[in-house]
Scaffold this motif. Structure first.
Motif, PDB file in Angstrom:
ATOM      1  N   THR A  40     -19.483  -7.226  71.184  1.00 57.43           N
ATOM      2  CA  THR A  40     -19.198  -8.659  71.142  1.00 57.43           C
ATOM      3  C   THR A  40     -17.747  -8.955  70.808  1.00 57.43           C
ATOM      4  O   THR A  40     -17.420 -10.092  70.506  1.00 57.43           O
ATOM      5  CB  THR A  40     -20.105  -9.357  70.113  1.00 57.43           C
ATOM      6  N   CYS A  41     -16.874  -7.966  70.846  1.00 56.40           N
ATOM      7  CA  CYS A  41     -15.459  -8.211  70.567  1.00 56.40           C
ATOM      8  C   CYS A  41     -14.881  -9.158  71.601  1.00 56.40           C
ATOM      9  O   CYS A  41     -15.179  -9.063  72.782  1.00 56.40           O
ATOM     10  CB  CYS A  41     -14.661  -6.901  70.590  1.00 56.40           C
ATOM     11  N   THR A  42     -14.026 -10.052  71.127  1.00 56.96           N
ATOM     12  CA  THR A  42     -13.327 -10.945  72.038  1.00 56.96           C
ATOM     13  C   THR A  42     -11.859 -10.551  72.064  1.00 56.96           C
ATOM     14  O   THR A  42     -11.360  -9.940  71.122  1.00 56.96           O
ATOM     15  CB  THR A  42     -13.443 -12.408  71.564  1.00 56.96           C
ATOM     16  N   PRO A  43     -11.145 -10.902  73.130  1.00 54.27           N
ATOM     17  CA  PRO A  43      -9.724 -10.560  73.183  1.00 54.27           C
ATOM     18  C   PRO A  43      -8.909 -11.167  72.046  1.00 54.27           C
ATOM     19  O   PRO A  43      -7.846 -10.675  71.702  1.00 54.27           O
ATOM     20  CB  PRO A  43      -9.276 -11.124  74.537  1.00 54.27           C
ATOM     21  N   ASP A  44      -9.408 -12.250  71.442  1.00 51.81           N
ATOM     22  CA  ASP A  44      -8.686 -12.906  70.350  1.00 51.81           C
ATOM     23  C   ASP A  44      -8.809 -12.147  69.034  1.00 51.81           C
ATOM     24  O   ASP A  44      -8.023 -12.351  68.126  1.00 51.81           O
ATOM     25  CB  ASP A  44      -9.233 -14.321  70.146  1.00 51.81           C
ATOM     26  N   SER A  45      -9.793 -11.286  68.911  1.00 52.29           N
ATOM     27  CA  SER A  45     -10.064 -10.598  67.656  1.00 52.29           C
ATOM     28  C   SER A  45      -9.391  -9.232  67.637  1.00 52.29           C
ATOM     29  O   SER A  45      -9.962  -8.244  68.068  1.00 52.29           O
ATOM     30  CB  SER A  45     -11.571 -10.458  67.460  1.00 52.29           C
ATOM     31  N   LYS A  46      -8.172  -9.177  67.124  1.00 52.82           N
ATOM     32  CA  LYS A  46      -7.431  -7.908  67.075  1.00 52.82           C
ATOM     33  C   LYS A  46      -8.080  -6.938  66.092  1.00 52.82           C
ATOM     34  O   LYS A  46      -8.109  -5.744  66.319  1.00 52.82           O
ATOM     35  CB  LYS A  46      -5.968  -8.153  66.680  1.00 52.82           C
ATOM     36  N   LYS A  47      -8.617  -7.449  64.988  1.00 50.22           N
ATOM     37  CA  LYS A  47      -9.261  -6.578  64.007  1.00 50.22           C
ATOM     38  C   LYS A  47     -10.466  -5.881  64.633  1.00 50.22           C
ATOM     39  O   LYS A  47     -10.653  -4.681  64.484  1.00 50.22           O
ATOM     40  CB  LYS A  47      -9.690  -7.388  62.791  1.00 50.22           C
ATOM     41  N   CYS A  48     -11.271  -6.635  65.348  1.00 56.36           N
ATOM     42  CA  CYS A  48     -12.451  -6.075  66.000  1.00 56.36           C
ATOM     43  C   CYS A  48     -12.026  -5.022  67.013  1.00 56.36           C
ATOM     44  O   CYS A  48     -12.619  -3.955  67.096  1.00 56.36           O
ATOM     45  CB  CYS A  48     -13.238  -7.184  66.679  1.00 56.36           C
ATOM     46  N   GLU A  49     -10.989  -5.297  67.762  1.00 57.67           N
ATOM     47  CA  GLU A  49     -10.503  -4.354  68.778  1.00 57.67           C
ATOM     48  C   GLU A  49     -10.027  -3.056  68.127  1.00 57.67           C
ATOM     49  O   GLU A  49     -10.325  -1.961  68.602  1.00 57.67           O
ATOM     50  CB  GLU A  49      -9.363  -4.996  69.562  1.00 57.67           C
ATOM     51  N   GLN A  50      -9.311  -3.165  67.004  1.00 57.16           N
ATOM     52  CA  GLN A  50      -8.827  -1.972  66.308  1.00 57.16           C
ATOM     53  C   GLN A  50      -9.983  -1.146  65.761  1.00 57.16           C
ATOM     54  O   GLN A  50     -10.002   0.075  65.885  1.00 57.16           O
ATOM     55  CB  GLN A  50      -7.894  -2.374  65.169  1.00 57.16           C
ATOM     56  N   ILE A  51     -10.958  -1.806  65.155  1.00 53.67           N
ATOM     57  CA  ILE A  51     -12.107  -1.100  64.593  1.00 53.67           C
ATOM     58  C   ILE A  51     -12.875  -0.392  65.701  1.00 53.67           C
ATOM     59  O   ILE A  51     -13.258   0.763  65.560  1.00 53.67           O
ATOM     60  CB  ILE A  51     -13.017  -2.079  63.817  1.00 53.67           C
ATOM     61  N   CYS A  52     -13.068  -1.062  66.824  1.00 53.65           N
ATOM     62  CA  CYS A  52     -13.825  -0.463  67.930  1.00 53.65           C
ATOM     63  C   CYS A  52     -13.064   0.699  68.549  1.00 53.65           C
ATOM     64  O   CYS A  52     -13.668   1.689  68.957  1.00 53.65           O
ATOM     65  CB  CYS A  52     -14.144  -1.517  68.986  1.00 53.65           C
ATOM     66  N   THR A  53     -11.745   0.606  68.615  1.00 55.38           N
ATOM     67  CA  THR A  53     -10.957   1.707  69.151  1.00 55.38           C
ATOM     68  C   THR A  53     -11.048   2.917  68.240  1.00 55.38           C
ATOM     69  O   THR A  53     -11.220   4.050  68.702  1.00 55.38           O
ATOM     70  CB  THR A  53      -9.479   1.281  69.322  1.00 55.38           C
ATOM     71  N   MET A  54     -10.965   2.690  66.930  1.00 51.92           N
ATOM     72  CA  MET A  54     -11.090   3.797  65.976  1.00 51.92           C
ATOM     73  C   MET A  54     -12.492   4.386  66.033  1.00 51.92           C
ATOM     74  O   MET A  54     -12.670   5.599  65.989  1.00 51.92           O
ATOM     75  CB  MET A  54     -10.764   3.320  64.559  1.00 51.92           C
ATOM     76  N   GLU A  55     -13.488   3.529  66.142  1.00 49.20           N
ATOM     77  CA  GLU A  55     -14.873   3.997  66.221  1.00 49.20           C
ATOM     78  C   GLU A  55     -15.094   4.825  67.487  1.00 49.20           C
ATOM     79  O   GLU A  55     -15.749   5.859  67.460  1.00 49.20           O
ATOM     80  CB  GLU A  55     -15.803   2.787  66.222  1.00 49.20           C
TER      81      GLU A  55
END
Length: 131
Positions: free
Chosen positions: A44-59
């Motif tokens: 459910t990450c959105t392009p506006d959520s940089k924190k979510c994107e970083q966490i998902c990339t690390m995951e």
């Protein structure tokens, strides 16, 4: 019969009152407890959520790489996105067009983790499918 109905009604009202008392979002001082809405999972990450994107990339970096019946694309590891021939672009396009649209983001992530650049000719289409 009416005795059981009255007892059941009293029990139901008592349980309802207990649920109400414990279910309220109130602090001991009587103020309302704020409801916190979480970021969601990586789906459910959105392009506006940089924190979510970083966490998902690390995951994604610590998970095993997921393949989409595309092992033949490993031959393109390290290639520049603008260096593919038309036939090679067709290999990527065939895989892209035969997968479910909701798998495109995970496939793109898989290619990135495997060091495979998506051909420039398909980049815009992939971005549109992900969004």
């Amino acid at each position: 019969m009416t005795e059981y109905t009255i007892i059941s009604l009293i029990a139901l009202l008592t349980l309802g009152a207990i649920a109400y008392i414990f279910g309220r979002n109130r602090r001991p001082d009587g103020t309302e407890e704020p409801i916190v809405v979480g970021e969601g999972d990586c789906a459910t990450c959105t392009p506006d959520s940089k924190k979510c994107e970083q966490i998902c990339t690390m995951e994604a970096a610590v998970k095993p790489i997921e393949y989409f019946d595309d092992e033949e694309l490993d031959a393109f590891k390290g290639r520049a996105a603008d260096s593919y021939t038309d036939e090679e672009v067709e290999q990527f396009a065939y895989i892209l067009h035969t997968m479910r649209p909701d798998d495109v983001a995970a496939w793109n992530r898989s290619l990135t983790l495997r060091g495979i650049s998506v051909p420039d000719e398909l980049r815009d289409e992939i971005i549109l499918m992900i969004d």
